[in-house]
Design a protein around this motif. Structure first.
Motif, PDB file in Angstrom:
ATOM      1  N   THR A 508       5.650  -0.804  -7.478  1.00 21.49           N
ATOM      2  CA  THR A 508       4.585  -1.174  -8.515  1.00 21.49           C
ATOM      3  C   THR A 508       4.760  -0.012  -9.584  1.00 21.49           C
ATOM      4  O   THR A 508       5.129   0.935  -9.468  1.00 21.49           O
ATOM      5  N   PRO A 509       4.239  -0.351 -10.810  1.00 22.84           N
ATOM      6  CA  PRO A 509       4.261   0.598 -12.160  1.00 22.84           C
ATOM      7  C   PRO A 509       3.475   1.813 -11.671  1.00 22.84           C
ATOM      8  O   PRO A 509       2.554   1.611 -10.957  1.00 22.84           O
ATOM      9  N   VAL A 510       3.977   2.972 -12.136  1.00 26.92           N
ATOM     10  CA  VAL A 510       3.004   4.193 -12.039  1.00 26.92           C
ATOM     11  C   VAL A 510       3.196   5.024 -13.351  1.00 26.92           C
ATOM     12  O   VAL A 510       4.075   4.649 -14.114  1.00 26.92           O
ATOM     13  N   THR A 511       2.110   5.744 -13.273  1.00 27.29           N
ATOM     14  CA  THR A 511       2.064   6.595 -14.546  1.00 27.29           C
ATOM     15  C   THR A 511       2.726   7.865 -14.333  1.00 27.29           C
ATOM     16  O   THR A 511       3.703   8.058 -13.425  1.00 27.29           O
ATOM     17  N   ALA A 512       2.869   8.851 -15.462  1.00 25.21           N
ATOM     18  CA  ALA A 512       3.797   9.713 -15.409  1.00 25.21           C
ATOM     19  C   ALA A 512       3.120  10.731 -14.269  1.00 25.21           C
ATOM     20  O   ALA A 512       3.957  11.658 -13.760  1.00 25.21           O
ATOM     21  N   CYS A 514       2.345   9.596 -11.306  1.00 26.26           N
ATOM     22  CA  CYS A 514       2.578   8.913 -10.252  1.00 26.26           C
ATOM     23  C   CYS A 514       1.557   8.378  -9.703  1.00 26.26           C
ATOM     24  O   CYS A 514       1.487   7.960  -8.260  1.00 26.26           O
ATOM     25  N   ASP A 515       0.508   8.024 -10.413  1.00 30.17           N
ATOM     26  CA  ASP A 515      -0.659   7.207  -9.919  1.00 30.17           C
ATOM     27  C   ASP A 515      -0.241   5.695 -10.262  1.00 30.17           C
ATOM     28  O   ASP A 515       0.413   5.247 -11.113  1.00 30.17           O
ATOM     29  N   CYS A 521      -4.688  -5.855 -12.773  1.00 26.67           N
ATOM     30  CA  CYS A 521      -5.544  -5.612 -13.975  1.00 26.67           C
ATOM     31  C   CYS A 521      -5.088  -4.508 -14.859  1.00 26.67           C
ATOM     32  O   CYS A 521      -5.694  -4.603 -15.935  1.00 26.67           O
ATOM     33  N   GLY A 522      -4.184  -3.927 -14.531  1.00 27.92           N
ATOM     34  CA  GLY A 522      -3.281  -3.025 -15.143  1.00 27.92           C
ATOM     35  C   GLY A 522      -3.987  -1.593 -15.233  1.00 27.92           C
ATOM     36  O   GLY A 522      -3.832  -0.809 -16.279  1.00 27.92           O
ATOM     37  N   LYS A 523      -4.881  -1.364 -14.503  1.00 30.88           N
ATOM     38  CA  LYS A 523      -5.438   0.011 -14.548  1.00 30.88           C
ATOM     39  C   LYS A 523      -5.268   0.608 -13.124  1.00 30.88           C
ATOM     40  O   LYS A 523      -4.716   0.167 -12.154  1.00 30.88           O
ATOM     41  N   VAL A 524      -5.384   2.213 -13.339  1.00 34.02           N
ATOM     42  CA  VAL A 524      -5.313   2.923 -12.392  1.00 34.02           C
ATOM     43  C   VAL A 524      -6.605   2.965 -11.355  1.00 34.02           C
ATOM     44  O   VAL A 524      -7.724   3.496 -12.114  1.00 34.02           O
ATOM     45  N   HIS A 525      -6.839   2.775 -10.016  1.00 41.06           N
ATOM     46  CA  HIS A 525      -8.040   2.654  -9.249  1.00 41.06           C
ATOM     47  C   HIS A 525      -7.791   4.008  -8.500  1.00 41.06           C
ATOM     48  O   HIS A 525      -7.167   4.095  -7.590  1.00 41.06           O
ATOM     49  N   VAL A 526      -8.709   4.886  -8.461  1.00 34.04           N
ATOM     50  CA  VAL A 526      -8.594   6.099  -7.689  1.00 34.04           C
ATOM     51  C   VAL A 526      -9.548   5.984  -6.462  1.00 34.04           C
ATOM     52  O   VAL A 526     -10.585   5.728  -6.598  1.00 34.04           O
TER      53      VAL A 526
END
Length: 526
Positions: A508-512, A514-515, A521-526
């Motif tokens: 799946t896509p990750v942020t810089a 690595c989240d 939904c295109g969001k990062v769920h912590v």
């Protein structure tokens, strides 16, 4: 292939005519290959990665000198251009009138239908008046020439920026750390094979390439920031019919004379220096290249092929196996022009990914996969292009990590076809269930103690939909912020490092950082 300027960090495709045509010729000469013969050819005859050795850095330096010298003149013209002033007459409501003269009074005296009232003391109260409207007309011939020149300059800069970036990035990737456990077991073996197409002794060109890239980026950012000015906007519609001749303004005005000299220079510039040509041989060769690289990526991701299977690179049909997984790579056609590579995974369930090579003009269409979507149902459709954009995957002869992006899709297909997760799809070792309780949003987790791959089943808290994600347990991620100064100086290279921060092990896509980014939904769920 000309494109509008959209993103200063997005560069034009860097291939040269004929680079992919060699793959089509190779496929015609070798109609009966097996995978192991193809693997041998990738080292001795067929380069899956190559950078041009005949880069004329002197010519690039001379061109940047000419552009830098003329840049102040271009800036002055864009700030204070020569234009025509159009004066038009119009009848407007009184509250909208700004300029009046004697003609306004004379016109009002003979047009009683425009009166509102006449007072008792014989004063006229008008309802509408004749007014003058001034309009600046930027679209004079010399400004059209400047707009035509700017589009040509930007095409030249984008093309050579891509060349310099690919040279520097390939040199950086080949600085290998053999002890790094986070990469795949066959990663360095694959790099060693495709390294045969790399320029030997690139160290001689590294410094001059960095200098050229710096100057090209300075000119590019300076000009792109001015492409939205009124002059360019007004003249862009006329550049298709532009032909160069020397007008009086070009002769007498110092700044426009500098523009004329550059127009002559770019009129004589070879088309290959501005944009790649749409050669049918290159188009077919790019599809063959994508097929060969896909087979190469699968064979260097634990999969093995049957030695008895013979195929043609024009229409590969190969079956691979790895443990309980099977992978069939086959060709799908929809008409004469549309060709795709179907990856059919099977373990506990089936999963199909259709790779669609979209070359040059193919990638310009709104949906290059439209015909193949109708011809071949699949779970995923992945567009392969030379230049990344949107959801497309970059697969290029000049990008040394193209095979890893294909391995990333192979890894995702293996995980989607699995239901038990008893075997690690990355290294083949047994996996164990994660330790409960799981963090919020994670339904189930599996961990490989050998390569530290973590497969998680997650639930999106906003949509309630579930999806699979991968991580690397413990140290092993590359944080882009911790790379060397030369990487931090270039946003393009920074994005490349962020792209490979999970060593292409994320499905799946990750942020810089690595989240995991939720695909629903295109969001990062912590």
């Amino acid at each position: 292939m000309s494109r509008d300027v959209k993103d200063p960090d997005r560069a034009e495709s860097g291939f040269m005519p004929g680079e992919y045509a060699a793959f089509a010729e190779f496929a015609e000469k070798n109609p009966g290959l097996d995978y192991y013969r193809l693997d041998w050819c990738c080292v001795h005859e067929l380069n899956l990665f190559a950078l041009r050795e005949n880069v004329d850095f002197d010519a690039i330096g001379q061109m940047t000198d000419r552009l830098t010298e003329a840049l102040p003149a271009i800036r002055r013209i864009l700030a204070h251009p020569t234009m025509y002033l159009k004066v038009t007459e119009d009848i407007l409501p009184v509250e909208s009138v700004q300029v009046i003269n004697n003609r306004t009074v004379d016109h009002a005296a003979v047009h009683s239908e425009l009166w509102d009232n006449v007072t008792e003391d014989d004063r006229l109260i008008p309802r509408r008046l004749l007014t003058l409207r001034n309009q600046d007309d930027y679209a004079i011939y010399e400004n059209v020439a400047l707009t035509w020149l700017l589009t040509r300059i930007i095409s030249y800069l984008r093309r050579h920026i891509t060349l310099c970036r690919d040279l520097l990035y390939a040199d950086r990737v080949l600085d290998m750390n053999v002890l790094e456990r986070s990469n795949h077991l066959y990663h360095y073996l694959a790099l060693g094979k495709i390294h045969t197409g790399y320029i030997r002794g690139f160290e001689r060109y590294r410094d001059v390439t960095e200098r050229c890239l710096g100057r090209l980026m300075y000119l590019y950012n300076t000009l792109v920031s001015r492409m939205g000015c009124p002059l360019v906007t007004a003249c862009r519609l006329y550049i298709g019919r532009f032909s160069l001749h020397r007008s009086n303004l070009f002769r007498m005005h110092r700044d426009y004379h500098a523009v004329y000299d550059l127009c002559r220079l770019f009129s004589d510039l070879p088309a290959d220096d501005l944009c790649p040509t749409d050669d049918p041989a290159d188009r077919e060769g790019y599809r063959v290249f994508c097929g060969a690289l896909t087979l190469f990526a699968a064979g260097h991701f634990n999969f093995t092929a049957d030695r008895e299977t013979r195929f043609s690179l024009n229409a590969p049909d190969v079956r691979f196996t790895f443990g309980k997984w099977s992978l069939a790579v086959s060709t799908v056609r929809a008409g004469d022009a549309d060709t795709g590579l179907l990856l059919s995974f099977d373990k506990d369930v089936g999963y199909r990914i259709l790779l669609i090579p979209a070359f040059a003009a193919d990638a310009e269409t709104d949906d290059p996969a439209a015909a193949l979507r109708r011809a071949c149902p699949a779970d995923e459709y992945v567009i392969l292009t030379e230049e990344p954009g949107g959801d497309a995957c970059r697969v290029s002869l000049s990008d040394i990590e193209s095979f890893r992006r294909l391995q990333q899709h192979i890894l995702r297909g293996m995980i989607k076809a699995d239901r038990t997760y008893d075997t690690c799809p990355f290294c083949g070792h047994p996996m164990s269930a994660g330790t409960e309780p799981y963090p919020a949003g994670i339904v189930m987790s599996w961990v490989c103690p050998s390569c530290r791959t973590v497969i998680t089943e997650r639930e999106c808290p906003e949509t309630g939909a579930r999806f699979m994600a991968t991580e690397i347990d413990g140290p092993g991620r590359k944080s882009p912020a911790q790379t060397e100064d030369t990487v931090r100086k270039s946003a393009w290279v920074y994005e490349r490092v962020a792209e490979g921060s999970m060593h292409y092990r994320n499905v799946t896509p990750v942020t810089a950082a690595c989240d995991v980014i939720c695909p629903h939904c295109g969001k990062v769920h912590v």
